[in-house]
Design an enzyme around this catalytic site. Structure first.
Site, short mmCIF file in Angstrom:
data_model
loop_
_atom_site.label_atom_id
_atom_site.label_comp_id
_atom_site.label_asym_id
_atom_site.label_seq_id
_atom_site.Cartn_x
_atom_site.Cartn_y
_atom_site.Cartn_z
N ASP A 56 63.68 7.78 55.34
CA ASP A 56 62.97 8.71 54.45
C ASP A 56 63.66 8.83 53.09
OD1 ASP A 56 61.17 9.32 56.47
OD2 ASP A 56 62.49 10.84 57.32
N HIS A 100 83.55 17.06 58.23
CA HIS A 100 83.11 18.35 58.79
C HIS A 100 83.71 18.63 60.16
CE1 HIS A 100 79.45 18.01 55.91
NE2 HIS A 100 80.51 18.48 55.30
C1 BV8 Z 1 81.43 25.27 51.20
C2 BV8 Z 1 79.47 20.96 60.85
C3 BV8 Z 1 82.60 26.90 49.95
C4 BV8 Z 1 78.70 22.04 61.55
C5 BV8 Z 1 78.38 20.91 58.71
C6 BV8 Z 1 75.43 29.80 50.55
C7 BV8 Z 1 76.52 30.30 51.23
C8 BV8 Z 1 77.63 29.51 51.57
C9 BV8 Z 1 77.65 28.18 51.20
C10 BV8 Z 1 76.54 27.69 50.53
C11 BV8 Z 1 75.45 28.46 50.19
N1 BV8 Z 1 74.55 27.67 49.54
C12 BV8 Z 1 75.04 26.42 49.46
C13 BV8 Z 1 76.23 26.43 50.05
C14 BV8 Z 1 77.10 25.29 50.21
C15 BV8 Z 1 76.87 24.77 51.62
C16 BV8 Z 1 75.64 23.90 51.59
O1 BV8 Z 1 75.69 22.81 51.07
N2 BV8 Z 1 74.53 24.43 52.16
C17 BV8 Z 1 73.30 23.67 52.18
C18 BV8 Z 1 72.50 24.02 53.44
C19 BV8 Z 1 72.51 24.01 50.91
N3 BV8 Z 1 78.05 24.02 51.93
C20 BV8 Z 1 79.03 24.62 52.61
O2 BV8 Z 1 78.97 25.73 53.07
C21 BV8 Z 1 80.30 23.81 52.73
N4 BV8 Z 1 81.40 24.64 52.37
O3 BV8 Z 1 80.63 25.14 50.33
O4 BV8 Z 1 82.49 26.12 51.13
C22 BV8 Z 1 84.04 27.04 49.74
C23 BV8 Z 1 84.65 26.28 48.76
C24 BV8 Z 1 85.99 26.46 48.55
C25 BV8 Z 1 86.73 27.36 49.34
C26 BV8 Z 1 86.10 28.07 50.35
C27 BV8 Z 1 84.75 27.92 50.58
C28 BV8 Z 1 80.51 23.37 54.17
C29 BV8 Z 1 79.43 22.42 54.57
C30 BV8 Z 1 79.75 21.86 55.95
C31 BV8 Z 1 78.93 22.56 57.00
N5 BV8 Z 1 79.11 21.91 58.29
N6 BV8 Z 1 78.62 20.31 59.88
C32 BV8 Z 1 78.09 21.56 62.83
O5 BV8 Z 1 77.89 20.33 62.99
O6 BV8 Z 1 77.78 22.42 63.67
S1 BV8 Z 1 77.16 20.29 57.76
C33 BV8 Z 1 76.03 19.55 58.76
O7 BV8 Z 1 74.83 19.57 58.06
C34 BV8 Z 1 76.29 18.11 59.05
O8 BV8 Z 1 77.64 17.83 59.25
C35 BV8 Z 1 75.73 17.41 57.86
O9 BV8 Z 1 76.67 17.32 56.85
C36 BV8 Z 1 74.67 18.37 57.42
C37 BV8 Z 1 73.35 17.80 57.85
O10 BV8 Z 1 73.09 16.90 56.90
P1 BV8 Z 1 72.81 15.38 57.33
O11 BV8 Z 1 73.97 14.78 57.99
O12 BV8 Z 1 72.29 14.77 56.10
O13 BV8 Z 1 71.72 15.49 58.41
P2 BV8 Z 1 70.28 15.93 58.15
O14 BV8 Z 1 69.74 16.34 59.45
O15 BV8 Z 1 70.23 16.86 56.99
O16 BV8 Z 1 69.54 14.59 57.67
C38 BV8 Z 1 69.47 13.49 58.55
C39 BV8 Z 1 69.06 12.32 57.70
O17 BV8 Z 1 69.02 11.19 58.54
C40 BV8 Z 1 67.66 12.48 57.12
O18 BV8 Z 1 67.67 12.06 55.77
C41 BV8 Z 1 66.81 11.54 57.96
O19 BV8 Z 1 65.77 10.95 57.21
C42 BV8 Z 1 67.82 10.50 58.33
N7 BV8 Z 1 67.56 9.77 59.57
C43 BV8 Z 1 66.90 10.19 60.67
N8 BV8 Z 1 66.90 9.20 61.61
C44 BV8 Z 1 67.61 8.16 61.08
C45 BV8 Z 1 68.03 8.52 59.79
N9 BV8 Z 1 68.75 7.70 59.01
C46 BV8 Z 1 69.07 6.49 59.50
N10 BV8 Z 1 68.71 6.07 60.74
C47 BV8 Z 1 67.98 6.88 61.55
N11 BV8 Z 1 67.62 6.45 62.77
#
Ligand code: BV8
Ligand code: ZN
Length: 283
Positions: free
Chosen positions: A258, A144
């Site tokens: 979690d 990302h």
């Molecule tokens: C794409 C950079 C298409 C940004 C990130 C509607 C419209 C458009 C797209 C979509 C849509 N619906 C769905 C989509 C697809 C979308 C998507 O998946 N949306 C989700 C919300 C449903 N995906 C996209 O848009 C992707 N692109 O689909 O493009 C396309 C295809 C072809 C051609 C053209 C276009 C792009 C996705 C990338 C977005 N950018 N990051 C920034 O940082 O500002 S994503 C961002 O969110 C992060 O990088 C990360 O990937 C994500 C967060 O997820 P996690 O890393 O899992 O973090 P999270 O907070 O969720 O969870 C933390 C975890 O850690 C928890 O489980 C917790 O329990 C755990 N934890 C906590 N403490 C600890 C721990 N674990 C271990 N130790 C600890 N101490």
């Protein structure tokens, strides 16, 4: 380094996964925001603070948000980059680096690429921070993008941005710093003179960098173990990568305090944090 409490995971399961780690020659670590949580970097599930509390990260991490209010989104990224710079890798990052260094010293067993290729640990991260690198890890794929890369929205020329000295008086990541970053607008591109700079980040709705995706996908097809750390498994297509390892017949271990979207699919679940579990697996 503070004494790491032994993880509250089942000792038998921990021992089993420790053996998988010791035996693995081509492991892959897939990390998400939770990997950096113990370094004091909020995850995407954490509520936003201060100026941005009325937005979710998903709302700000889009081209639409940037075009609608460049100053707001630009200051959010400056604030996050400065926060990361002021934080340190945690024991989880350091354990991954030790694991990679250990495998770097394993002699190349001459395995053909078809048989998986030379031994080595591959890291692919969804995170945009540089804490893996600062712990000494070579990251194969930043799926990302990065908080520390910038490019022109028009001509895509990469550019450096001065994020300012970390003012001693202003704690990075604080509300005060947040206001200070508010004064910045995205600089103009010095090459085309037209476009404004944007962060080198993959926003929602944008394609992942093909090279980073292909490298991670290829490593997962060849891996003999995949450890998925700190990801909720919500964001696609990154969340589907552990399934590639499963498809290749490799054990997939989830390290997360979690339950996640991936829990039911993985082969081993270690309910603990990155900073607790990874050192217990690697050392
Ligand atoms: C794409 C950079 C298409 C940004 C990130 C509607 C419209 C458009 C797209 C979509 C849509 N619906 C769905 C989509 C697809 C979308 C998507 O998946 N949306 C989700 C919300 C449903 N995906 C996209 O848009 C992707 N692109 O689909 O493009 C396309 C295809 C072809 C051609 C053209 C276009 C792009 C996705 C990338 C977005 N950018 N990051 C920034 O940082 O500002 S994503 C961002 O969110 C992060 O990088 C990360 O990937 C994500 C967060 O997820 P996690 O890393 O899992 O973090 P999270 O907070 O969720 O969870 C933390 C975890 O850690 C928890 O489980 C917790 O329990 C755990 N934890 C906590 N403490 C600890 C721990 N674990 C271990 N130790 C600890 N101490
Ligand atoms: Zn330009």
């Amino acid at each position: 380094m503070s004494e790491i409490p032994t993880p509250a995971v089942d000792p038998g399961l921990l021992a089993e996964v420790r053996e998988l780690v010791a035996a693995a020659r081509r492991p892959v670590v897939l990390s998400g925001a939770g990997m950096s949580a113990e370094s004091g970097i909020p995850t995407f599930r954490d509520a936003q603070t201060g100026l941005w509390e009325r937005f979710s990260a998903e709302q700000l991490a889009t081209e639409e948000a940037f075009l609608a209010d460049p100053k707001l989104v630009w200051s959010w990224y400056r604030w996050r980059a400065r926060m990361v710079r002021a934080r340190q890798p945690n024991p989880g990052h350091e354990a991954v680096a030790r694991w990679q260094q250990r495998l770097d010293s394993v002699p190349d067993d001459g395995s053909s690429p078809e048989a998986g290729g030379a031994p080595g640990l591959v890291v692919a991260t969804q995170n945009v921070d540089d804490l893996h690198e600062r712990a000494g890890t070579r990251v194969l794929s930043h799926l990302h993008g990065s908080l520390f890369e910038f490019r022109c929205v028009l001509c895509s020329t990469p550019a450096d941005v001065d994020l300012g000295e970390l003012d001693q008086g202003v704690e990075a990541g604080s509300e005060e710093d947040l206001e200070a970053q508010r004064l910045h607008t995205p600089p103009r591109c010095e090459v085309c003179g037209e476009g404004r700079l944007r962060p080198g980040i993959v926003w929602f709705g944008e394609m992942l960098p093909p090279a980073a995706w292909d490298r991670a996908y290829d490593a997962l097809e060849r891996c003999d173990l995949c450890v998925v750390v700190g990801t909720s498994g919500l964001v696609q297509p990154a969340a589907s990568l552990p399934l590639v390892a499963l498809g290749a017949g490799a054990p997939v271990v989830e390290v997360n305090p979690d339950q996640t979207e991936l829990t039911d699919a993985v082969t081993h679940v270690l309910r603990g944090t990155a900073g607790q579990v990874l050192p217990a697996l690697v050392d």
